[in-house]
Design an enzyme around this catalytic site. Structure first.
Site, mmCIF file in Angstrom:
data_model
loop_
_atom_site.group_PDB
_atom_site.id
_atom_site.type_symbol
_atom_site.label_atom_id
_atom_site.label_comp_id
_atom_site.label_asym_id
_atom_site.label_seq_id
_atom_site.Cartn_x
_atom_site.Cartn_y
_atom_site.Cartn_z
ATOM 1 C CE1 TYR A 53 -2.865 -3.239 1.276
ATOM 2 C CE2 TYR A 53 -3.943 -1.944 0.023
ATOM 3 C CZ TYR A 53 -3.687 -3.241 0.300
ATOM 4 O OH TYR A 53 -5.002 -4.158 0.183
ATOM 5 N NE ARG A 56 -2.938 -0.044 -4.943
ATOM 6 C CZ ARG A 56 -4.066 -0.440 -4.633
ATOM 7 N NH1 ARG A 56 -4.175 -1.590 -3.670
ATOM 8 N NH2 ARG A 56 -5.403 -0.088 -5.012
ATOM 9 C CG ASN A 87 -11.362 3.338 -8.188
ATOM 10 O OD1 ASN A 87 -11.377 2.195 -8.592
ATOM 11 N ND2 ASN A 87 -11.511 4.358 -9.110
ATOM 12 C CB VAL A 88 -8.492 2.514 -2.058
ATOM 13 C CG1 VAL A 88 -9.018 1.412 -1.588
ATOM 14 C CG2 VAL A 88 -7.060 1.924 -2.802
ATOM 15 C CG ASP A 89 -8.217 6.646 -6.901
ATOM 16 O OD1 ASP A 89 -8.264 5.937 -7.704
ATOM 17 O OD2 ASP A 89 -9.130 7.746 -6.717
ATOM 18 C CG HIS A 104 -13.539 -2.099 -2.376
ATOM 19 N ND1 HIS A 104 -13.723 -2.549 -3.580
ATOM 20 C CD2 HIS A 104 -14.623 -2.896 -1.986
ATOM 21 C CE1 HIS A 104 -14.541 -3.450 -4.053
ATOM 22 N NE2 HIS A 104 -15.333 -3.596 -2.889
ATOM 23 N N GLY A 169 -15.302 2.018 -15.753
ATOM 24 C CA GLY A 169 -14.039 1.541 -15.503
ATOM 25 C C GLY A 169 -14.056 0.226 -14.470
ATOM 26 C CB THR A 170 -15.836 -1.512 -12.354
ATOM 27 O OG1 THR A 170 -15.707 -2.769 -11.561
ATOM 28 C CG2 THR A 170 -17.361 -1.258 -12.628
ATOM 29 C CB SER A 171 -13.330 -6.058 -14.370
ATOM 30 O OG SER A 171 -13.101 -6.540 -12.916
HETATM 31 N N1 APR Z 1 -11.184 3.913 -18.965
HETATM 32 C C1 APR Z 1 -12.193 3.081 -18.568
HETATM 33 N N2 APR Z 1 -12.060 1.767 -18.060
HETATM 34 C C2 APR Z 1 -10.890 1.359 -18.361
HETATM 35 C C3 APR Z 1 -9.651 1.818 -18.672
HETATM 36 C C4 APR Z 1 -9.877 3.267 -19.066
HETATM 37 N N3 APR Z 1 -8.918 4.043 -19.499
HETATM 38 N N4 APR Z 1 -8.699 0.982 -18.691
HETATM 39 C C5 APR Z 1 -9.105 -0.227 -18.293
HETATM 40 N N5 APR Z 1 -10.351 -0.052 -17.836
HETATM 41 C C6 APR Z 1 -11.465 -1.022 -17.424
HETATM 42 C C7 APR Z 1 -10.728 -2.537 -17.990
HETATM 43 O O1 APR Z 1 -11.553 -2.890 -18.976
HETATM 44 C C8 APR Z 1 -11.675 -3.312 -16.704
HETATM 45 O O2 APR Z 1 -13.077 -3.532 -17.254
HETATM 46 O O3 APR Z 1 -11.462 -0.762 -16.054
HETATM 47 C C9 APR Z 1 -11.600 -2.104 -15.618
HETATM 48 C C10 APR Z 1 -10.815 -2.302 -14.472
HETATM 49 O O4 APR Z 1 -10.993 -3.668 -13.763
HETATM 50 P P1 APR Z 1 -10.375 -4.149 -12.555
HETATM 51 O O5 APR Z 1 -8.821 -3.977 -13.008
HETATM 52 O O6 APR Z 1 -11.077 -5.612 -12.237
HETATM 53 O O7 APR Z 1 -10.566 -3.113 -11.672
HETATM 54 P P2 APR Z 1 -12.035 -2.922 -10.649
HETATM 55 O O8 APR Z 1 -13.075 -3.375 -11.294
HETATM 56 O O9 APR Z 1 -12.065 -1.560 -9.967
HETATM 57 O O10 APR Z 1 -11.836 -4.183 -9.429
HETATM 58 C C11 APR Z 1 -12.710 -4.088 -8.571
HETATM 59 O O11 APR Z 1 -11.351 -5.493 -7.057
HETATM 60 O O12 APR Z 1 -9.029 -6.219 -6.405
HETATM 61 C C12 APR Z 1 -10.327 -5.685 -5.868
HETATM 62 O O13 APR Z 1 -10.428 -4.143 -4.306
HETATM 63 C C13 APR Z 1 -10.205 -4.122 -5.461
HETATM 64 O O14 APR Z 1 -11.745 -2.401 -5.949
HETATM 65 C C14 APR Z 1 -10.959 -3.423 -6.755
HETATM 66 C C15 APR Z 1 -12.199 -4.657 -7.120
#
Ligand code: APR
Length: 224
Positions: A53, A56, A87-89, A104, A169-171
């Site tokens: 951490y 980061r 996000n934690v930022d 988170h 921006g989340t998977s």
């Molecule tokens: N703009 C928008 N989306 C983007 C970009 C961008 N420039 N670059 C990447 N992405 C997308 C990717 O395609 C993906 O779908 O952002 C997503 C990131 O997914 P993850 O890396 O899984 O992050 P997140 O979904 O925030 O993870 C959730 O997992 O590990 C834990 O606690 C952690 O909060 C986190 C949680």
């Protein structure tokens, strides 16, 4: 005023220079979750976890909000805006957003292992021997895998009130956070911004990076 709820993940901060977790080369390509992001990891090797951490947090101190974070605030001209972030930022807050709910945790906060009281971390590092006023070790104020997500109920309440629900921006890989998309029953529009999106029924997909797509989406919503 109509209510827009925005739900963000690591992707919205990618163009600020902060790594995502599951993109190739992402954080989980370089670290094992069980080594740096669980309570057991912290018990087993607290220095390794604190260093993860600290690295980061240093990156965060060198990063700035991007146009996606900044443009969201323009929605306040016409809508009630609530942001829920995984996000934690602190880039949403530093962009000027005021209604930001962290699911988170928060990279720039520590909490006592004894009573969970929260303290802000000055500078960049939190180390072994950094103690709360009662003399107990401080840990990152991060929700680790296997721990409860205390703000989940509040987040669900907000999503249930959304007239427009925007996911950026989340998977949608991590629960319970990802289940928020199931609560937007009142929303007239659900919009997902991601350059590599999956497809979901009844969700408008903008397959584009946030820094470009979000300002454009905000402009579209403001002229509606
Ligand atoms: N703009 C928008 N989306 C983007 C970009 C961008 N420039 N670059 C990447 N992405 C997308 C990717 O395609 C993906 O779908 O952002 C997503 C990131 O997914 P993850 O890396 O899984 O992050 P997140 O979904 O925030 O993870 C959730 O997992 O590990 C834990 O606690 C952690 O909060 C986190 C949680």
């Amino acid at each position: 005023m109509k209510h827009i709820v925005v739900f963000t993940g690591a992707g919205i901060s990618a163009e600020s220079g902060l790594g995502t977790f599951r993109d190739s080369g992402g954080l989980w390509d370089n670290y094992r979750i069980e080594d740096v992001a669980t309570p057991e990891a912290f018990k087993r090797d607290p220095s390794l976890v604190l260093d993860f951490y600290n690295i980061r947090r240093k990156q965060l101190l060198e990063s700035d909000p991007n146009n996606a974070h900044i443009s969201l605030n323009k929605l306040c001209e016409k809508f009630k805006l609530s942001i829920i972030t995984q996000n934690v930022d602190d880039l949403h807050e530093r962009s000027g957003s005021v209604d930001v709910l962290h699911l988170h945790g928060h990279l720039r906060q520590a909490r006592s292992i004894m009573d969970n009281k929260i303290y802000s971390i000055k500078g960049s590092d939190l180390n072994i021997g950094d103690l709360c006023p009662n003399g107990f070790q401080l840990r990152p104020n991060i929700v680790w895998f296997g721990e409860d997500v205390p703000n989940m109920d509040i987040a669900i309440e907000k999503v249930m009130q959304a007239d427009i629900f925007i996911i950026i921006g989340t998977s949608l890989n991590v629960y319970p956070a990802a289940s928020l998309i199931n609560y937007a029953s009142r929303a007239e529009r659900i919009i997902l911004v991601d350059p590599e999106p999956l497809s979901y029924p009844n969700i408008e997909i903008i397959s584009e990076k946030a820094n470009k797509a979000v300002p454009e989406l905000v402009e579209e919503l403001l002229v509606l």
